[in-house]
Scaffold this active site. Structure first.
Site, PDB file in Angstrom:
ATOM      1  CB  SER A 216      35.420  37.330  82.868  1.00 45.80           C
ATOM      2  OG  SER A 216      36.617  37.873  83.260  1.00 45.80           O
TER       3      SER A 216
ATOM      4  CG  HIS B  89      34.860  34.331  87.616  1.00 41.64           C
ATOM      5  ND1 HIS B  89      33.642  34.926  87.787  1.00 41.64           N
ATOM      6  CD2 HIS B  89      35.614  35.223  86.938  1.00 41.64           C
ATOM      7  CE1 HIS B  89      33.660  36.122  87.223  1.00 41.64           C
ATOM      8  NE2 HIS B  89      34.847  36.317  86.708  1.00 41.64           N
TER       9      HIS B  89
ATOM     10  CD  GLU C  56      30.484  33.196  89.639  1.00 45.13           C
ATOM     11  OE1 GLU C  56      29.274  33.034  89.479  1.00 45.13           O
ATOM     12  OE2 GLU C  56      31.178  33.928  88.917  1.00 45.13           O
TER      13      GLU C  56
ATOM     14  CG  ASN D 191      31.423  38.413  85.227  1.00 48.64           C
ATOM     15  OD1 ASN D 191      31.427  39.222  86.140  1.00 48.64           O
ATOM     16  ND2 ASN D 191      32.522  37.967  84.670  1.00 48.64           N
TER      17      ASN D 191
HETATM   18  N1  LIG Z   1      39.999  42.583  85.605  1.00 56.10           N
HETATM   19  C1  LIG Z   1      38.953  42.031  86.202  1.00 56.10           C
HETATM   20  O1  LIG Z   1      38.187  42.689  86.898  1.00 56.10           O
HETATM   21  C2  LIG Z   1      38.707  40.539  86.074  1.00 56.10           C
HETATM   22  C3  LIG Z   1      37.837  39.915  86.983  1.00 56.10           C
HETATM   23  C4  LIG Z   1      37.655  38.536  86.910  1.00 56.10           C
HETATM   24  C5  LIG Z   1      38.306  37.809  85.923  1.00 56.10           C
HETATM   25  N2  LIG Z   1      39.133  38.450  85.035  1.00 56.10           N
HETATM   26  C6  LIG Z   1      39.824  37.631  84.038  1.00 56.10           C
HETATM   27  O2  LIG Z   1      41.163  37.436  84.482  1.00 56.10           O
HETATM   28  C7  LIG Z   1      42.027  37.308  83.358  1.00 56.10           C
HETATM   29  C8  LIG Z   1      43.117  38.350  83.460  1.00 56.10           C
HETATM   30  O3  LIG Z   1      42.538  39.633  83.470  1.00 56.10           O
HETATM   31  P1  LIG Z   1      43.330  40.906  84.021  1.00 56.10           P
HETATM   32  O4  LIG Z   1      42.314  41.982  84.147  1.00 56.10           O
HETATM   33  O5  LIG Z   1      44.161  40.538  85.189  1.00 56.10           O
HETATM   34  O6  LIG Z   1      44.288  41.205  82.766  1.00 56.10           O
HETATM   35  P2  LIG Z   1      45.575  42.129  82.713  1.00 56.10           P
HETATM   36  O7  LIG Z   1      45.698  42.581  81.328  1.00 56.10           O
HETATM   37  O8  LIG Z   1      45.575  43.125  83.810  1.00 56.10           O
HETATM   38  O9  LIG Z   1      46.770  41.097  83.021  1.00 56.10           O
HETATM   39  C9  LIG Z   1      47.104  40.056  82.166  1.00 56.10           C
HETATM   40  C10 LIG Z   1      48.574  39.727  82.369  1.00 56.10           C
HETATM   41  O10 LIG Z   1      48.876  38.569  81.616  1.00 56.10           O
HETATM   42  C11 LIG Z   1      50.118  38.768  80.968  1.00 56.10           C
HETATM   43  N3  LIG Z   1      50.140  37.954  79.746  1.00 56.10           N
HETATM   44  C12 LIG Z   1      49.685  38.254  78.541  1.00 56.10           C
HETATM   45  N4  LIG Z   1      49.815  37.218  77.699  1.00 56.10           N
HETATM   46  C13 LIG Z   1      50.393  36.250  78.416  1.00 56.10           C
HETATM   47  C14 LIG Z   1      50.805  34.942  78.108  1.00 56.10           C
HETATM   48  N5  LIG Z   1      50.630  34.419  76.917  1.00 56.10           N
HETATM   49  N6  LIG Z   1      51.388  34.227  79.089  1.00 56.10           N
HETATM   50  C15 LIG Z   1      51.548  34.760  80.304  1.00 56.10           C
HETATM   51  N7  LIG Z   1      51.172  36.001  80.655  1.00 56.10           N
HETATM   52  C16 LIG Z   1      50.590  36.723  79.708  1.00 56.10           C
HETATM   53  C17 LIG Z   1      50.191  40.243  80.664  1.00 56.10           C
HETATM   54  O11 LIG Z   1      51.541  40.640  80.502  1.00 56.10           O
HETATM   55  C18 LIG Z   1      49.512  40.834  81.888  1.00 56.10           C
HETATM   56  O12 LIG Z   1      50.427  41.138  82.910  1.00 56.10           O
HETATM   57  C19 LIG Z   1      41.142  37.446  82.129  1.00 56.10           C
HETATM   58  O13 LIG Z   1      40.753  36.180  81.700  1.00 56.10           O
HETATM   59  C20 LIG Z   1      39.946  38.231  82.660  1.00 56.10           C
HETATM   60  O14 LIG Z   1      38.786  38.025  81.897  1.00 56.10           O
HETATM   61  C21 LIG Z   1      39.364  39.788  85.098  1.00 56.10           C
END
Ligand SMILES: NC(=O)c1ccc[n+]([C@@H]2O[C@H](COP(=O)([O-])OP(=O)(O)OC[C@H]3O[C@@H](n4cnc5c(N)ncnc54)[C@H](O)[C@@H]3O)[C@@H](O)[C@H]2O)c1
Length: 306
Positions: free
Chosen positions: A119, A140, A152, A191
């Site tokens: 993000s 994204h 994006e 964002n």
């Molecule tokens: N949550 C949102 O609204 C949102 C929106 C856009 C982008 N993002 C981005 O997406 C990414 C994930 O966010 P999220 O909210 O899904 O996080 P989350 O914590 O819900 O999920 C992350 C997952 O990755 C797994 N994980 C952790 N370390 C790992 C590794 N080394 N190898 C493989 N898997 C691993 C965890 O077990 C978990 O299931 C981040 O970069 C975040 O910034 C999030």
């Protein structure tokens, strides 16, 4: 051509991204660290599809076909070795992402494209030490990734143009609206716009100008209603730039310009109140929030149908 996708990290974003490609008839393997995380992701996908079917957005055949396209693995090499596109959706910690790229290097095909769902990190930062930097880009997505249209796409100077084209093509085939940024910038476009609004929303909350419900209502019943159809720049044109000269000139000096996360958020996180997923955040929720996600998804489906 991208024929197989792997999604690394099955959390909030990963499971929805996987579901999206599976629905577009692309086989997807979802990887996570532990089996119980994959079980949860599978349950979330089944729930998402159930809501979509109940709202007549998909039919039973589509629901079944999507589930059949998905496989789950806790073996990283097994998940990625034959994937043409690998999307990482692991936590927003730079070291984790850089470490993952190094781990992936010997496991993936020499033509595989790797996309980060970061993000906030600029692509140049992610690409710095990445062994396959010319095939690295950012896709994204927005939560919930299976419903929100926008993706994006961010490239860097050395990203191969065919990689951007292939990924954009697949995203469009999966029904997404793709915006490719001309330049790398932290937070990309969406964002940055969201953060500007959120900063002011928390300022208004902390100053006691209105309660959370009223601040949210002002947005969803006012600017949000317009923004679903037209962006802020077209709206400025419609209102008249002479008016917006006054609005921006008079109001910009009055707006919050803090450079740290809002106090309210920091305190809530300290107390473990993370929002709907823990049952409490700005608002209180019954249960751990999965039912609230159903309501959100239903509302988004109604909007999509319009
Ligand atoms: N949550 C949102 O609204 C949102 C929106 C856009 C982008 N993002 C981005 O997406 C990414 C994930 O966010 P999220 O909210 O899904 O996080 P989350 O914590 O819900 O999920 C992350 C997952 O990755 C797994 N994980 C952790 N370390 C790992 C590794 N080394 N190898 C493989 N898997 C691993 C965890 O077990 C978990 O299931 C981040 O970069 C975040 O910034 C999030």
């Amino acid at each position: 051509m991208i024929k197989k996708v792997a999604v690394i990290g099955s959390g909030t974003m990963g499971h929805g991204i996987a579901q999206l490609f599976a629905a577009a008839h692309c086989p997807v393997t979802i990887y996570d660290l532990r089996a119980e995380l994959l079980t949860k992701a599978r349950r979330m996908i089944i729930q998402n599809l159930e809501v979509m079917k109940k709202e007549s957005y998909i039919n039973s055949d589509e629901q079944k076909a999507t589930l059949e396209m998905l496989s789950y693995s806790t073996d990283l090499s097994e998940a990625v070795h034959d994937a043409d596109l690998i999307i990482e959706a692991i936590p927003e910690v730079l070291e984790f992402k850089l470490q993952l790229f190094k781990l992936l290097e010997p496991m993936i095909s020499s033509t595989a494209i790797v996309a980060s769902n970061t993000s906030t990190f600029p692509i140049t930062k992610l690409a710095e030490e990445c062994p396959f930097s010319e095939r690295l880009l950012i896709t994204h997505f927005f939560n919930p990734a299976h419903l929100v249209k926008l993706v994006e796409v961010v490239k860097h100077e050395h990203t191969l143009p065919w990689a951007v084209e292939e990924v954009s093509h697949l995203l469009k085939a999966a029904g997404k609206k793709v915006v490719i940024l001309n330049k790398d910038i932290p937070g990309f476009i969406a964002n940055r716009l969201q953060a500007a609004v959120v900063r002011e929303a928390f300022y208004l909350l902390e100053e006691g100008i209105a309660d959370a419900d009223d601040i949210d209502k002002v947005m969803s019943e006012g600017p949000g209603m317009r923004w679903a159809l037209n962006g802020p720049l077209r709206i400025a044109d419609m209102g008249g730039l002479d008016i917006w000269e006054k609005v921006t000139g008079n109001l910009f000096p009055e707006l919050d310009c803090s450079t740290e996360a809002p106090r309210f958020i920091v305190e809530s996180v300290k107390q473990g109140n993370l929002g709907s997923k823990t049952g409490k955040g700005i608002y209180e929720y019954s249960g751990t929030g999965e039912g609230n996600l159903d309501i959100r998804d239903k509302q988004l489906i109604h909007l999509l149908k319009m």
